[in-house]
Each structure stands twice: as C-alpha cells, then as structure tokens.
Design an enzyme around this catalytic site. Sequence first.
Site, PDB file in Angstrom:
ATOM      1  N   HIS A   1       1.770   4.514  -2.914  1.00 23.40           N
ATOM      2  CA  HIS A   1       1.929   5.959  -2.725  1.00 23.40           C
ATOM      3  C   HIS A   1       3.297   6.408  -3.249  1.00 23.40           C
ATOM      4  O   HIS A   1       3.409   7.408  -3.956  1.00 23.40           O
ATOM      5  CB  HIS A   1       1.851   6.326  -1.232  1.00 23.40           C
ATOM      6  CG  HIS A   1       0.495   6.220  -0.627  1.00 23.40           C
ATOM      7  ND1 HIS A   1      -0.568   6.997  -1.015  1.00 23.40           N
ATOM      8  CD2 HIS A   1       0.034   5.441   0.391  1.00 23.40           C
ATOM      9  CE1 HIS A   1      -1.626   6.697  -0.282  1.00 23.40           C
ATOM     10  NE2 HIS A   1      -1.287   5.751   0.575  1.00 23.40           N
TER      11      HIS A   1
ATOM     12  N   HIS B   1       0.838  -1.200   0.000  1.00 23.29           N
ATOM     13  CA  HIS B   1       0.000   0.000   0.000  1.00 23.29           C
ATOM     14  C   HIS B   1       0.879   1.259   0.000  1.00 23.29           C
ATOM     15  O   HIS B   1       0.666   2.176  -0.799  1.00 23.29           O
ATOM     16  CB  HIS B   1      -0.916  -0.021   1.233  1.00 23.29           C
ATOM     17  CG  HIS B   1      -1.796   1.170   1.366  1.00 23.29           C
ATOM     18  ND1 HIS B   1      -3.121   1.161   0.998  1.00 23.29           N
ATOM     19  CD2 HIS B   1      -1.550   2.422   1.832  1.00 23.29           C
ATOM     20  CE1 HIS B   1      -3.643   2.353   1.233  1.00 23.29           C
ATOM     21  NE2 HIS B   1      -2.703   3.142   1.745  1.00 23.29           N
ATOM     22  N   GLU B   2       1.864   1.283   0.883  1.00 27.43           N
ATOM     23  CA  GLU B   2       2.742   2.457   0.970  1.00 27.43           C
ATOM     24  C   GLU B   2       3.623   2.591  -0.273  1.00 27.43           C
ATOM     25  O   GLU B   2       3.927   3.708  -0.695  1.00 27.43           O
ATOM     26  CB  GLU B   2       3.595   2.405   2.236  1.00 27.43           C
ATOM     27  CG  GLU B   2       2.803   2.381   3.534  1.00 27.43           C
ATOM     28  CD  GLU B   2       1.760   3.482   3.659  1.00 27.43           C
ATOM     29  OE1 GLU B   2       1.997   4.604   3.161  1.00 27.43           O
ATOM     30  OE2 GLU B   2       0.696   3.228   4.250  1.00 27.43           O
TER      31      GLU B   2
END
Length: 149
Positions: free
Chosen positions: A71, A67-68
């Site tokens: 980003h 998920h990170e």
Amino acid sequence: MDNEQLQKLTEDISLQDFGKPFRHRAFFNDRLKTTGGRYMLSSHNIELNRKYLIEHGRSELVGIIKHELCHYHLHLEGKGYKHRDKDFRDLLQKVGAPRFCTPLQTKKTQKKTYMYRCAACGQQYIKKRAMNPERYACGKCRGKIKRIF
C-alpha cells in the site's frame, strides 16, 4: 518486540523486497482488534496489531508488513494502492505478501442479552440493550414488565 525493533524490521523488509527505503514510522497500535495492520494515507505511517505477533509469530507479522508496504509504495508512486487494483495485486504476488491475514483465534466475548417477562401474560422479551422496565408496558396486554436476567 518493541516499536524500535519493528521500525528496523520494516525498513529492512522494504529495502530487501521492494528495493526502496521506508522513510516513515511503523509502530504497534494496541487498539486494533480485527485487522492485522493499516497504512495511513495522510501520514504515510504503518500501524500493526501486536496480537498477530503474539498468536501467529514473526512470519505472520512479516507478511502483514509486506502487505502494508505494498500500500505504502504504490500510494507514494501514484499507482493503484487499493485491494481491488491490479497494481496492488501484482505487487503482492511479486513480493510474496498475503492478500488477507490469518484470523485471530482469541475468543470474542459473547454479547450480553437481557430477558424481560410480562407479569400478566408471560410474554417474553429478549433484548441486546438494557432497558428500564418501569417505562414500558407489554405490547400484548399492556401489563407490567419484569426483568428476569
């Protein structure tokens, strides 16, 4: 797992799932309380919550790292990296990363409450913050206030 192993894991996931290298730092931040991790826009580092590894295991941590990394890679490419952006949601689905992480099960400490009572009329006051009863009077009868607990 220490920060060096986390760095290696993050670099491996980045190459396998995204096909791009991760050239910044990934580390545990023990001050994180409710979030699984965060991507720092200014330094491009990724901070992760160690409690998720302890409570939910390695698979949950891998999901948070993915998920990170979504980003991270979208921000460096100049695409939409925020949760509401279509580019971000599409990349999450492509790599199989969760949109939200599983909540932690550890008990939250209950906030302390303070109870005061008027000595004259018995009016009760329940406060979230402590106060000095000598500085205040009852709002109903102007009597003295005493702390109960």
